[in-house]
Design an enzyme around this catalytic site. Sequence first.
Site, PDB file in Angstrom:
ATOM      1  N   HIS A 594       0.824  -1.221   0.000  1.00 60.90           N
ATOM      2  CA  HIS A 594       0.000   0.000   0.000  1.00 60.90           C
ATOM      3  C   HIS A 594       0.854   1.266   0.000  1.00 60.90           C
ATOM      4  O   HIS A 594       0.695   2.112  -0.865  1.00 60.90           O
ATOM      5  CB  HIS A 594      -0.939   0.018   1.214  1.00 60.90           C
ATOM      6  CG  HIS A 594      -1.462   1.388   1.519  1.00 60.90           C
ATOM      7  ND1 HIS A 594      -2.614   1.878   0.949  1.00 60.90           N
ATOM      8  CD2 HIS A 594      -0.971   2.407   2.287  1.00 60.90           C
ATOM      9  CE1 HIS A 594      -2.810   3.122   1.363  1.00 60.90           C
ATOM     10  NE2 HIS A 594      -1.829   3.454   2.176  1.00 60.90           N
ATOM     11  N   HIS A 804     -24.690  24.944  20.555  1.00 67.83           N
ATOM     12  CA  HIS A 804     -24.768  25.638  19.276  1.00 67.83           C
ATOM     13  C   HIS A 804     -23.906  26.898  19.221  1.00 67.83           C
ATOM     14  O   HIS A 804     -23.808  27.520  18.175  1.00 67.83           O
ATOM     15  CB  HIS A 804     -26.223  26.020  18.984  1.00 67.83           C
ATOM     16  CG  HIS A 804     -27.089  24.873  18.578  1.00 67.83           C
ATOM     17  ND1 HIS A 804     -27.080  23.667  19.236  1.00 67.83           N
ATOM     18  CD2 HIS A 804     -27.978  24.738  17.555  1.00 67.83           C
ATOM     19  CE1 HIS A 804     -27.937  22.844  18.659  1.00 67.83           C
ATOM     20  NE2 HIS A 804     -28.497  23.459  17.630  1.00 67.83           N
TER      21      HIS A 804
HETATM   22  C1  LIG Z   1      -9.203  11.301   5.860  1.00 71.18           C
HETATM   23  C2  LIG Z   1      -8.018  10.378   5.797  1.00 71.18           C
HETATM   24  N1  LIG Z   1      -7.804   9.512   6.778  1.00 71.18           N
HETATM   25  C3  LIG Z   1      -6.726   8.704   6.753  1.00 71.18           C
HETATM   26  C4  LIG Z   1      -5.837   8.767   5.735  1.00 71.18           C
HETATM   27  C5  LIG Z   1      -4.600   7.884   5.727  1.00 71.18           C
HETATM   28  N2  LIG Z   1      -4.753   6.844   4.714  1.00 71.18           N
HETATM   29  C6  LIG Z   1      -4.206   6.958   3.505  1.00 71.18           C
HETATM   30  S1  LIG Z   1      -4.559   5.675   2.511  1.00 71.18           S
HETATM   31  C7  LIG Z   1      -5.442   4.900   3.706  1.00 71.18           C
HETATM   32  C8  LIG Z   1      -6.082   3.574   3.455  1.00 71.18           C
HETATM   33  C9  LIG Z   1      -6.818   3.627   2.200  1.00 71.18           C
HETATM   34  O1  LIG Z   1      -7.286   2.396   1.831  1.00 71.18           O
HETATM   35  P1  LIG Z   1      -7.759   2.212   0.338  1.00 71.18           P
HETATM   36  O2  LIG Z   1      -8.560   3.373  -0.075  1.00 71.18           O
HETATM   37  O3  LIG Z   1      -8.406   0.889   0.255  1.00 71.18           O
HETATM   38  O4  LIG Z   1      -6.419   2.282  -0.468  1.00 71.18           O
HETATM   39  P2  LIG Z   1      -5.476   1.088  -0.965  1.00 71.18           P
HETATM   40  O5  LIG Z   1      -4.724   0.607   0.232  1.00 71.18           O
HETATM   41  O6  LIG Z   1      -6.357   0.051  -1.528  1.00 71.18           O
HETATM   42  O7  LIG Z   1      -4.594   1.766  -1.946  1.00 71.18           O
HETATM   43  C10 LIG Z   1      -5.457   5.673   4.864  1.00 71.18           C
HETATM   44  C11 LIG Z   1      -6.144   5.286   6.108  1.00 71.18           C
HETATM   45  C12 LIG Z   1      -6.105   9.691   4.709  1.00 71.18           C
HETATM   46  N3  LIG Z   1      -5.316   9.832   3.665  1.00 71.18           N
HETATM   47  N4  LIG Z   1      -7.207  10.458   4.759  1.00 71.18           N
END
Ligand SMILES: Cc1ncc(C[n+]2csc(CCOP(=O)(O)OP(=O)(O)O)c2C)c(N)n1
Length: 1006
Positions: A594, A804
């Site tokens: 990832h 609020h």
């Molecule tokens: C709002 C937010 N929370 C957390 C993250 C950190 N983050 C980046 S990618 C990811 C996981 C994403 O999973 P997925 O969309 O399935 O991506 P893949 O691993 O399949 O590329 C996280 C938690 C982020 N970029 N944005």
Amino acid sequence: MVHQITVGLLPTLASAQVEKAIKRQFRKKYDEDDVTLSFVPFDVFQTSTSSVDVFVVDSLFLSDLVKQNKVSPLEGSVSSSDFLPHSLEAAQVEGKTYGIPQLVSADYLFYYTDDSAAHSVVNSVKTSSELAQQTTSSLALFYPNVFNSTTLALEYAKIIGLDKNLPTSLDQVNQDAVNVLRKILNNAQISGVNNLIISPSGRNNMNLLVSADRLQNTSLENVNVKALETAGKRSIYVSVAVLSSSIAAEKASIAKDVLQIITSAEIAQVFAQNVQKEYFVPARVSAAEEASKQSSVAKQVVSLLQDASSTQVVRLTESIANIKTAGKLLKQYVQRKAVATMRCLAGDIVEKANSGHPGMPIGMSAVAYVLWKYYINVSPSNPHWIGRDRFLLSNGHGCALIYLLLHLAGFNLTMDDLKSFRQLDSKTPGHPEFGHTPGVDATTGPLGQGIGNSVGMAIAQAHLSARFNDVEGLNPFDHYTYVFHGDGCLMEGVALEAIAQAGHHKLGRLIFFYDDNQITIDGETELAFTEDVTKLFEAYGWGVQTVHDGDSNLLEIRNAIENARKSSDSRPQLIRLKTTIGFASLAQGTEKVHGSPLGEKSLVHLKKVSGIPETEKFYVPEDVYAEFKQISSRGEAKYQKWSQSVKQYQETKGEKGQILASIIEGKLPDFASKLPKYTVNDKPMATRKTSQLTLNAVAPVVTNLMGGSADLTPSNLTWMDCTKDFEPKDRTGRYLRFGVREHSMVSIGNGLALYGAIIPFVSTFLIFGGYALGAIRVGALSHLGLIYIMTHDSIGLGEDGPTHQSIEMLPLLRSIPNLNLIRPADGNETSGAYKIALESRQTPTVLSLSRQDVPQLPNTSFEGVEKGAYVIVPENKDVKLDLILTGSGTEVSLCVEAAAKLQGKLNVRVVSFPSWFLFEKQSQEYRRSVFPSGVPVVSVEAAHVRGWAQYSHSQIGMTTFGASAPYKLAYQKFGITVENIINKGQKVVEHYRSNNLVPHDLVAQL
Ligand SMILES: Cc1ncc(C[n+]2csc(CCOP(=O)(O)OP(=O)(O)O)c2C)c(N)n1
Ligand SMILES: [Mg+2]
């Protein structure tokens, strides 16, 4: 006597488990003291046949081995309960049986130009091996779909369950084979069909050819199915266990037993679980070159062959954990070198940066290729073209993908830019940034935001199209919005809110591509994300399709896009792509790929199996660039046509034509003259009310002003009399009903701003802006001129109480860079704030507005608001200035009153301070003129005092939550009163005087 039998297993079949299983069977008949079995990996290219007694070989090579006298015919009858009678042919050469076939099938694809020549070749060969070598200028054999025994066994195992029911009849085999092969061949390619395809069958291995003519007007799918049905009638069994010709006679009968064990169903099952996989692509370079003149597919095969110099058999051997990967790769490689190039490029980009996310770009390369190559309409030389398709990467962590796409498609993003991924000041930052990289349509990375933005874009498109699609044949807003997103986005509330709105509004031009790889950072989605996404989207009013092989089935992807576009008039569309994160890298399918570089070993592996030269980095062959050329040529042509249409529209539609031209160019009409002005004699009004008057004064002339409230229209006072609701049955309305969805409201508002021809506003109570902070900061970062109409901005909202009453939002919002928070004190300042907000197309403006009435103050002005802070009650210039009272919004009037009451006691100045953002842009000289050195300042604001120490020596404001009470009592409780201001002002002045102190300078010197 002790015999030693050496068994040569294909390297792909050799494993400890297989050897153990063979030995186990063998012990049922032979005593270890009499016969020992030993195993060597056997490779027909490398191992001498004289060193083994029994070995397994691909039947393609059998006739060659016979010619070279390397194998012995089997004497007498061959029996094996699992042996399929019709497969014997593959183990026979000139009527003699040389081995026992394993459960194996193969299929062939031919390129041919001449029916009769092809027929004669086919009729002259007897074995598949001969056929493989029989390539002429009119006939070439491409062999992209070879199954080895294990593959088939695996597929069988899947079809029939891994039990005793291996196929026993020809019909059964045929049916299974047809099913399996149909699935695979149907995936084979997207274009370049006509001269491809035929399958071997019948007595002479092949007796049916389908002519190119007959293929015309037939879809590829049908052709493949037809060919397969024929192919399946007589499958060729390619893996054969044989005896070496050098085997000593006395060992022969034991060796034959070994052959039968090796080919038994029990062993096939063990093989199926334990093998490494191996693939062959036999063909001749010369024949393929000839063929490539007429077939784009053949052309790609040629490049594959060229890489392998003059070999007739291109061999891909890798310990690929997942056999499907290899099959998909091979298929795809033959068809689409471009996708392989994209994958490896993504790997290289992240590797060089030693940071970033390779998994998603690699996993989504196939769909990105199909979408960009065949559909996307963008103009690399006019990246901001308003009529372009929008492309958002809501899973912005995978931005290596968008950067390489932009590079390949001819945007101003060089290979060097790709090489400086994530480096200081590069054009390729760690997540895509709008306005920073040409061709990036939105700043993404915070998951879910891209989804929200895309809904805003689709609303903009639908609205503008409804308004300006009134001349036959000219629709300047006739495009799609495409979104890539992953699992992560779908877990975010902001996305779900936006998806609901897209469904509600029936935004048919919105198409999502869901990277359904079932992996996020923590691991499998099973950990936290198990909802039924298909049902979820359907419930939200979307159309949903699933692409079962998003890694390599380009045809399936293309069909899904076709369907989505076709059905897109009524519902937004989700294409759910089953993909493998980091496809074909060593750790594919796991969270390991990832968010960190693949590492050298895995990257080399990816290149090897993708058919990309493993020593090359950032490798893009010319033909892949050429492949992408189509995108820019199509886009530029569309852009030209669009420009013509807009011109024509302007010429035919008079005033409306002018309006179209101005909104496309981002020109504002003269609205300033419409802004309401007030004098001190006008009645007191809440600033939300003066906001309403201003909004309704400008809305009729600013016809691209569009927005609404998160279900607080009667409180926010944002209704525009000159328009109506934007709704599916009439999209010309400019009022948006966001529902109670603050976060997506802002994200959608950002999308409207990103779109380019809309001036958007959003509205709620200031405190609920906290729900939307994620989107608010991205908007500021992306330089989007979204206008926030945020009412009920303090404890002054009264009875609704502390839940609020915003305490923290003002300091919080002031700390966001490029966000202009304006808190007007009265009607004139409200008008001035609107003027700034409407003109401010690169900076979001938050209008912080009151619920309670305020008087119209002296000397308030538009110009004053533009300065951020300015004197509205001057001191007596003849005597020394004693004290400055300053504040914003509703508290300015308290300062004015206090100053009046202090007259005669202290020489006081009142500074209205609506915007820190604007004040900080003023010259030091101006700032010093407002807050001269040595004069004590007391600030008053019904919000948390945090930050005010920068502009005052003493603060009146909040440090706790508010209280539920009529607003005047709440103000009293927290000391935000005229009396307290007078009191504090006097104390402050006294403090400095009596201690002989000089108040510190508030305007920075440096
Ligand atoms: C709002 C937010 N929370 C957390 C993250 C950190 N983050 C980046 S990618 C990811 C996981 C994403 O999973 P997925 O969309 O399935 O991506 P893949 O691993 O399949 O590329 C996280 C938690 C982020 N970029 N944005
Ligand atoms: Mg994922």
